[in-house]
Motif scaffolding. Structure first.
Motif, PDB file in Angstrom:
ATOM      1  N   VAL A 258      50.508  33.986  70.400  1.00 44.12           N
ATOM      2  CA  VAL A 258      49.242  34.711  70.283  1.00 44.12           C
ATOM      3  C   VAL A 258      48.192  34.113  71.205  1.00 44.12           C
ATOM      4  CG1 VAL A 258      47.315  35.206  68.721  1.00 44.12           C
ATOM      5  CG2 VAL A 258      49.668  35.591  67.960  1.00 44.12           C
ATOM      6  N   ALA A 259      48.185  32.787  71.307  1.00 45.30           N
ATOM      7  CA  ALA A 259      47.229  32.133  72.212  1.00 45.30           C
ATOM      8  C   ALA A 259      47.453  32.569  73.650  1.00 45.30           C
ATOM      9  CB  ALA A 259      47.365  30.616  72.096  1.00 45.30           C
ATOM     10  N   ALA A 260      48.695  32.950  73.970  1.00 42.67           N
ATOM     11  CA  ALA A 260      49.018  33.430  75.317  1.00 42.67           C
ATOM     12  C   ALA A 260      48.786  34.934  75.451  1.00 42.67           C
ATOM     13  CB  ALA A 260      50.464  33.085  75.665  1.00 42.67           C
ATOM     14  N   GLY A 261      48.341  35.584  74.361  1.00 42.00           N
ATOM     15  CA  GLY A 261      48.057  37.013  74.399  1.00 42.00           C
ATOM     16  C   GLY A 261      49.284  37.893  74.330  1.00 42.00           C
ATOM     17  N   VAL A 262      50.386  37.373  73.762  1.00 43.44           N
ATOM     18  CA  VAL A 262      51.656  38.100  73.727  1.00 43.44           C
ATOM     19  C   VAL A 262      51.885  38.713  72.348  1.00 43.44           C
ATOM     20  CG1 VAL A 262      54.152  37.880  73.993  1.00 43.44           C
ATOM     21  CG2 VAL A 262      52.623  36.535  75.428  1.00 43.44           C
ATOM     22  N   PRO A 263      52.252  39.994  72.254  1.00 41.89           N
ATOM     23  CA  PRO A 263      52.624  40.582  70.966  1.00 41.89           C
ATOM     24  C   PRO A 263      53.823  39.863  70.368  1.00 41.89           C
ATOM     25  CG  PRO A 263      52.202  42.294  72.592  1.00 41.89           C
ATOM     26  CD  PRO A 263      52.232  40.999  73.337  1.00 41.89           C
TER      27      PRO A 263
ATOM     28  N   LEU B  48      62.919  47.227  66.266  1.00 43.19           N
ATOM     29  CA  LEU B  48      62.689  46.762  67.638  1.00 43.19           C
ATOM     30  C   LEU B  48      62.079  47.871  68.496  1.00 43.19           C
ATOM     31  CD1 LEU B  48      65.985  44.737  68.284  1.00 43.19           C
ATOM     32  CD2 LEU B  48      63.696  43.804  67.889  1.00 43.19           C
ATOM     33  N   CYS B  49      62.603  49.082  68.358  1.00 42.15           N
ATOM     34  CA  CYS B  49      62.078  50.202  69.152  1.00 42.15           C
ATOM     35  C   CYS B  49      60.640  50.523  68.763  1.00 42.15           C
ATOM     36  CB  CYS B  49      62.970  51.429  68.970  1.00 42.15           C
ATOM     37  SG  CYS B  49      64.590  51.293  69.767  1.00 42.15           S
ATOM     38  N   ARG B  50      60.338  50.485  67.474  1.00 42.99           N
ATOM     39  CA  ARG B  50      58.970  50.745  67.035  1.00 42.99           C
ATOM     40  C   ARG B  50      58.026  49.649  67.518  1.00 42.99           C
ATOM     41  NH1 ARG B  50      58.866  53.470  61.005  1.00 42.99           N
ATOM     42  NH2 ARG B  50      60.483  55.042  61.378  1.00 42.99           N
ATOM     43  N   THR B  51      58.513  48.407  67.497  1.00 40.12           N
ATOM     44  CA  THR B  51      57.666  47.313  67.972  1.00 40.12           C
ATOM     45  C   THR B  51      57.400  47.454  69.461  1.00 40.12           C
ATOM     46  OG1 THR B  51      58.610  45.856  66.275  1.00 40.12           O
ATOM     47  CG2 THR B  51      57.433  44.808  68.097  1.00 40.12           C
ATOM     48  N   GLY B  52      58.418  47.858  70.213  1.00 40.36           N
ATOM     49  CA  GLY B  52      58.228  48.077  71.637  1.00 40.36           C
ATOM     50  C   GLY B  52      57.235  49.187  71.909  1.00 40.36           C
ATOM     51  N   ALA B  53      57.326  50.277  71.160  1.00 39.92           N
ATOM     52  CA  ALA B  53      56.386  51.387  71.341  1.00 39.92           C
ATOM     53  C   ALA B  53      54.968  50.944  70.999  1.00 39.92           C
ATOM     54  CB  ALA B  53      56.805  52.569  70.468  1.00 39.92           C
ATOM     55  N   TRP B  54      54.827  50.141  69.938  1.00 37.02           N
ATOM     56  CA  TRP B  54      53.504  49.599  69.580  1.00 37.02           C
ATOM     57  C   TRP B  54      52.977  48.683  70.675  1.00 37.02           C
ATOM     58  CZ3 TRP B  54      53.272  44.194  68.402  1.00 37.02           C
ATOM     59  CH2 TRP B  54      51.995  43.724  68.099  1.00 37.02           C
ATOM     60  N   ALA B  55      53.835  47.804  71.202  1.00 39.11           N
ATOM     61  CA  ALA B  55      53.407  46.883  72.256  1.00 39.11           C
ATOM     62  C   ALA B  55      52.952  47.634  73.498  1.00 39.11           C
ATOM     63  CB  ALA B  55      54.544  45.922  72.605  1.00 39.11           C
TER      64      ALA B  55
END
Length: 387
Positions: free
Chosen positions: A114-119, A338-345
């Protein structure tokens, strides 16, 4: 996606955060979803296998391990890049990262990402205990960057039942009995089915020990039918407003073929018992309708072995949108997540399972364990993530 109606319950309105909006501006939305994994345990290998089985939708950008020897083995056996630090993984530009590490390490890795700004898609549970959950929320809760890898509501049978409950087929859901999986997973199913959010809950639990043969475990068949002591935990969860749940889990119930899995959902106008729905056709005519899976690969069917869809009253209530990979039902749930998380990201979909939901699941699960250990009722209250 398998079914829109199986989305996690309790998501607050306007769940797409500022970071999500920023990601949406630059989201390409094309090509396989690239994700990374921190850790090389059996769950990490699980994710690697799913990506190999669905290369048009998923791509494992790399895995982080602390050992150069282990990194070489991962490259050789898994066929994916391996790195010795999170920074090296992030240089490969994954769209989100899964910390698949021991419970006590998950908050540390999550905070670094999170500190690196990554989902982040944090493994369950996101922290080991109540204090850890609160500390993690204080550190990263406001970021809007953390989801939790809770797949059980997306498993075909559970997704179909939850879809019917949300349609109102059995009226207002009032109680759930789950004897299937343990702790936060079972609590997630309970909360999604009843539609409860962050309300206080009172838990009364007891644990019992009895002999049980245990012929199958993650290690394989034991060829030993000698009964050994097995622990069963029973818990009553009172959510108030007439809503309750019964939690019933025996050690190794996931694997042991001598213990089945079952789910009962009761509502004001009927009930769902595993694959059977009971309700009234008219004031004097109760009737039953089964949930029917279409499975291929049986008898002379040569389409390959997998579940294709689930029907109810002649209509599809869950559909496999990942056909051809021949995944198990648990695999399908994880792939869907995983697919839903990718779409959210990419800023193209809502949050699949926000950190607040995962924290609440584990908080209640910890209350079950505490009550079973002490013999006293345990009540949860408002938490920082409740708002």
């Amino acid at each position: 996606m398998s079914t829109a109606t199986a989305e996690p319950a309790g998501r607050p309105e306007g769940a797409e955060d500022a970071q999500g909006a920023e990601r949406a501006e630059g989201a390409e939305g094309t090509g396989p979803i690239r994700f990374g994994v921190v850790g090389t345990g059996w769950r990490s290998e699980f994710f690697a296998r799913l990506a190999r089985g669905l290369p048009d939708r998923l791509e494992l950008a790399g895995v982080v391990t602390r050992s150069a020897e282990r990194a070489a083995r991962v490259r050789r056996e898994w066929g994916v890049p391996a790195f010795l630090s999170v920074a090296e993984l992030l240089a490969a530009e994954p769209e989100f990262v899964i910390p698949s590490v021991p419970w006590e390490v998950t908050p540390e890795v999550t905070g670094e990402l999170v500190a690196a700004g990554v989902p982040v898609l944090a493994e369950t549970p996101p922290a080991p205990d109540a204090a850890g959950l609160r500390a993690l929320w204080e550190q990263v809760g406001a970021s809007g960057l953390v989801q939790v890898a809770e797949q059980y509501p997306l498993m075909p049978g559970h997704a179909a039942r939850i879809a019917l409950v949300r349609e109102g087929v059995i009226g207002t859901p009032t109680s759930v009995q789950v004897s299937s999986t343990h702790m936060y997973h079972a609590v997630s199913l309970i909360r999604h089915t009843l539609g409860v959010g962050f309300e206080p809950v009172t838990v009364t639990a007891r644990a019992f020990t009895a002999p049980l043969a245990d012929p199958l475990s993650p290690k394989g068949w034991s060829d030993d039918l000698t009964p050994k002591d097995a622990r069963t935990t029973l818990a009553l969860l009172d959510f108030g407003g007439g809503r309750s749940a019964l939690y019933d889990f025996t050690d190794n119930q996931w694997w042991n073929p001598l213990r089945s899995r079952r789910m009962v959902i009761r509502g004001s106008l009927g009930e769902i018992v595993d694959e059977t729905v009971v309700r009234m056709a008219d004031p004097r005519t109760p009737y039953e309708t089964p949930l029917v899976r279409r499975r291929t690969g049986l008898d002379l069917n040569l389409e390959g072995s997998e579940v294709r869809h689930i029907t109810f009253d002649g209509r599809v209530v869950w559909r496999n949108d990942h056909t051809g990979a021949h995944f198990s039902e648990d695999d399908l749930a994880v792939v869907e997540l995983l697919c839903r998380t990718g779409a959210w990201a990419r800023g193209a979909a809502p949050e699949p399972y926000p950190l607040a939901q995962g924290c609440q699941d584990h908080l209640i699960a910890l209350a079950v364990e505490e009550s079973a250990r002490t013999g006293e009722a345990v009540a949860t209250g408002d938490e920082p993530w409740s708002a």
